[in-house]
Design an enzyme around this catalytic site. Structure first.
Site, PDB file in Angstrom:
ATOM      1  N   SER A 190       0.826  -1.216   0.000  1.00  0.00           N
ATOM      2  CA  SER A 190       0.000   0.000   0.000  1.00  0.00           C
ATOM      3  C   SER A 190       0.858   1.262   0.000  1.00  0.00           C
ATOM      4  CB  SER A 190      -0.909   0.010   1.229  1.00  0.00           C
ATOM      5  OG  SER A 190      -1.787  -1.074   1.161  1.00  0.00           O
ATOM      6  N   GLU A 192       3.316   1.976  -1.652  1.00  0.00           N
ATOM      7  CA  GLU A 192       3.712   2.384  -3.006  1.00  0.00           C
ATOM      8  C   GLU A 192       2.530   2.875  -3.857  1.00  0.00           C
ATOM      9  OE1 GLU A 192       5.050  -0.455  -1.571  1.00  0.00           O
ATOM     10  OE2 GLU A 192       7.002   0.483  -1.274  1.00  0.00           O
ATOM     11  N   THR A 220       1.029  -5.035  10.878  1.00  0.00           N
ATOM     12  CA  THR A 220       1.741  -3.938  10.221  1.00  0.00           C
ATOM     13  C   THR A 220       2.402  -3.021  11.240  1.00  0.00           C
ATOM     14  OG1 THR A 220       0.009  -4.002   8.551  1.00  0.00           O
ATOM     15  CG2 THR A 220       1.489  -2.126   8.483  1.00  0.00           C
ATOM     16  N   HIS A 222       4.066   0.224  12.542  1.00  0.00           N
ATOM     17  CA  HIS A 222       3.808   1.629  12.202  1.00  0.00           C
ATOM     18  C   HIS A 222       2.545   1.779  11.348  1.00  0.00           C
ATOM     19  CE1 HIS A 222       7.871   1.801  13.608  1.00  0.00           C
ATOM     20  NE2 HIS A 222       8.341   1.209  12.544  1.00  0.00           N
ATOM     21  N   ARG A 261     -14.884  -7.534   4.069  1.00  0.00           N
ATOM     22  CA  ARG A 261     -15.041  -6.338   3.235  1.00  0.00           C
ATOM     23  C   ARG A 261     -14.535  -6.548   1.806  1.00  0.00           C
ATOM     24  NH1 ARG A 261     -12.872  -2.345   7.953  1.00  0.00           N
ATOM     25  NH2 ARG A 261     -14.324  -3.152   9.486  1.00  0.00           N
TER      26      ARG A 261
HETATM   27  C1  DLZ Z   1       5.841  -3.741   5.277  1.00  0.00           C
HETATM   28  C2  DLZ Z   1       4.357  -3.882   5.222  1.00  0.00           C
HETATM   29  C3  DLZ Z   1       3.645  -4.324   6.332  1.00  0.00           C
HETATM   30  C4  DLZ Z   1       4.317  -4.689   7.598  1.00  0.00           C
HETATM   31  N1  DLZ Z   1       2.332  -4.482   6.283  1.00  0.00           N
HETATM   32  C5  DLZ Z   1       1.662  -4.166   5.147  1.00  0.00           C
HETATM   33  C6  DLZ Z   1       0.248  -4.296   5.064  1.00  0.00           C
HETATM   34  O1  DLZ Z   1      -0.460  -4.723   5.978  1.00  0.00           O
HETATM   35  N2  DLZ Z   1      -0.346  -3.916   3.903  1.00  0.00           N
HETATM   36  C7  DLZ Z   1       0.358  -3.455   2.823  1.00  0.00           C
HETATM   37  O2  DLZ Z   1      -0.272  -3.124   1.785  1.00  0.00           O
HETATM   38  N3  DLZ Z   1       1.681  -3.354   2.877  1.00  0.00           N
HETATM   39  C8  DLZ Z   1       2.363  -3.693   3.990  1.00  0.00           C
HETATM   40  N4  DLZ Z   1       3.684  -3.573   4.039  1.00  0.00           N
HETATM   41  C9  DLZ Z   1       4.434  -3.221   2.814  1.00  0.00           C
HETATM   42  C10 DLZ Z   1       4.566  -1.723   2.559  1.00  0.00           C
HETATM   43  O3  DLZ Z   1       3.346  -1.188   2.088  1.00  0.00           O
HETATM   44  C11 DLZ Z   1       5.655  -1.471   1.500  1.00  0.00           C
HETATM   45  O4  DLZ Z   1       5.342  -2.188   0.338  1.00  0.00           O
HETATM   46  C12 DLZ Z   1       7.041  -1.908   1.962  1.00  0.00           C
HETATM   47  O5  DLZ Z   1       7.374  -1.323   3.170  1.00  0.00           O
HETATM   48  C13 DLZ Z   1       8.119  -1.544   0.920  1.00  0.00           C
HETATM   49  O6  DLZ Z   1       8.194  -0.144   0.755  1.00  0.00           O
END
Ligand code: DLZ
Length: 299
Positions: A190, A192, A220, A222, A261
Site C-alpha cells: 500500500s 507504493e 503492520t 507503524h 469487506r
Molecule cells: C511492510 C508492510 C507491512 C508490515 N504491512 C503491510 C500491510 O499490511 N499492507 C500493505 O499493503 N503493505 C504492507 N507492508 C508493505 C509496505 O506497504 C511497503 O510495500 C514496503 O514497506 C516496501 O516499501
C-alpha cells in the site's frame, strides 16, 4: 415507535436467490447486513441478503391499476440509466425479453417493468417533473461507457487485494467500461500506491484512478503512520492532478475483517471504490458541461 419496513421476499431455490442478489446488486442497491443461519440452529439452513434504499413505505392500494400488479416498486432518478443496467443484466442472463420499455404513467411519471426471475416483477419509476422526487443537485451517474480507468493494486495481502480487484473490475465492466480501457498496475504494498497512482494520473490517459490495498493493524508495524501517508498521498495526487482517485484501501484489525469487506459479509470495497470512481467521472463531466463559456473546468 415504528422505525422501518422490511419486505421479506422468500425464494424458491438457491439459484433464484443468487439471481435476485445479482440483479439487485447490479442495479446499485446498497447491501444491508446479510445473515447466514446454519441448519444446526434452526433445523433448516437459511440466509438473508437485505438491500437498502434511502426511503421505504407501505402503500395499500384499492382498485389495482395495472402498474401496481408488480411486486416491488422502486423510485429512482436517471430512469433510462437504470433501464440500461437492467437490460444488460437480463442479456447476460439470457432473458432479454423480460423487460419493458419505459412509458408515461397517468401520475406524471415514467415507469418500466422488469422480471429478473419468472414471476417476480419489479417496476422502476421516476417523476417526470425534474424537480419532483429528484435531488436538486448535480449528481454523477453509474454508466461507465467511454471512460478510461487505472487501477493500482497492492500485492501485499494479495488474498484480499485480488478480491478487491475482482470487485472493481466487476463494477467497471458491468457499468459499461471496456476491458481495453482499464489499466491495472501492481505495486509491492500500500505504501507504493500513491506514487504509482500519481504517475498514472499525470499521463492524462485516465479519467479516474482506483486505489486498492489492504493494511492489517495486527501485522503492520507503524500501521498508523503508513495508513496516514497512503491516504494523504492518494488525496494529494487527486487534488494536484485533478483526476478523481477513489480510495479502496482497507484498514482492518484482522484478516477476517478484511475478508468480510472483500466480498463476504461487508460487500466488496473494490466494487464500491470503482462505483465511486465512475460517479466522480460522470459528475466531473456534468460540471464541465455546466461551465459558462470560456470558464476552464477540466473533466
Ligand atoms: C511492510 C508492510 C507491512 C508490515 N504491512 C503491510 C500491510 O499490511 N499492507 C500493505 O499493503 N503493505 C504492507 N507492508 C508493505 C509496505 O506497504 C511497503 O510495500 C514496503 O514497506 C516496501 O516499501
Amino acid at each position: 415507535m415504528i422505525t422501518g419496513i422490511t419486505w421479506i421476499r422468500p425464494v424458491s431455490s438457491a439459484t433464484e436467490f443468487e439471481r435476485l442478489v445479482s440483479f439487485f446488486s447490479a442495479l446499485g442497491f446498497a447491501p444491508g447486513r446479510s445473515w447466514d443461519q446454519p441448519a444446526e440452529r434452526a433445523g433448516v439452513a437459511s440466509r438473508g441478503r437485505p438491500f437498502l434504499a434511502p426511503l421505504g413505505n407501505l402503500e395499500l392500494i384499492d382498485g389495482e391499476p395495472p402498474t401496481m400488479k408488480t411486486h416491488l416498486l422502486v423510485e429512482v432518478t436517471e430512469l433510462d440509466a437504470v433501464h440500461e443496467v437492467a437490460r444488460r443484466w437480463l442479456k447476460q442472463h439470457g432473458a432479454e425479453d423480460r423487460i419493458e420499455a419505459a412509458e408515461e404513467t397517468h401520475w406524471k411519471s415514467r415507469l418500466f417493468t422488469v422480471e429478473p426471475i419468472p414471476g417476480f416483477k419489479v417496476a422502476f419509476w421516476e417523476w417526470s417533473d425534474p424537480l419532483r422526487g429528484k435531488a436538486v443537485a448535480l449528481e454523477g451517474d453509474l454508466g461507465a461507457e467511454g471512460m478510461r480507468f487505472a487501477i493500482v493494486v497492492a500485492r501485499w495481502n494479495a488474498v484480499i487485494t485480488e478480491r478487491l480487484l475482482s470487485g472493481a473490475l466487476d463494477a467497471l465492466l458491468r457499468s459499461g467500461a471496456r476491458r481495453e480501457q482499464i489499466e491495472i498496475a501492481r505495486v509491492p504494498g500500500s505504501w507504493e500506491i500513491p506514487a504509482a497512482a500519481r504517475k498514472l494520473a499525470e499521463t492524462g490517459g485516465f479519467d479516474a484512478v482506483i486505489a486498492l490495498g489492504c493494511l492489517l493493524r495486527g501485522e503492520t508495524a507503524h500501521y498508523e503512520a503508513i495508513y496516514n501517508e497512503v491516504a494523504r498521498g492518494i488525496g494529494q495526487s487527486q487534488q494536484e492532478t485533478g483526476v478523481p482517485h477513489s480510495f479502496g484501501v482497507l484498514t482492518c484489525e484482522t484478516l477476517e475483517q478484511a475478508l468480510d469487506r472483500a466480498g463476504l459479509k461487508g460487500g466488496n470495497k473494490g466494487f464500491e471504490a470503482a462505483a465511486a470512481a465512475i460517479e466522480m467521472v460522470s459528475l466531473a463531466r456534468k460540471i464541465a458541461g455546466k461551465a459558462p463559456t470560456g470558464a476552464a473546468v477540466s473533466a
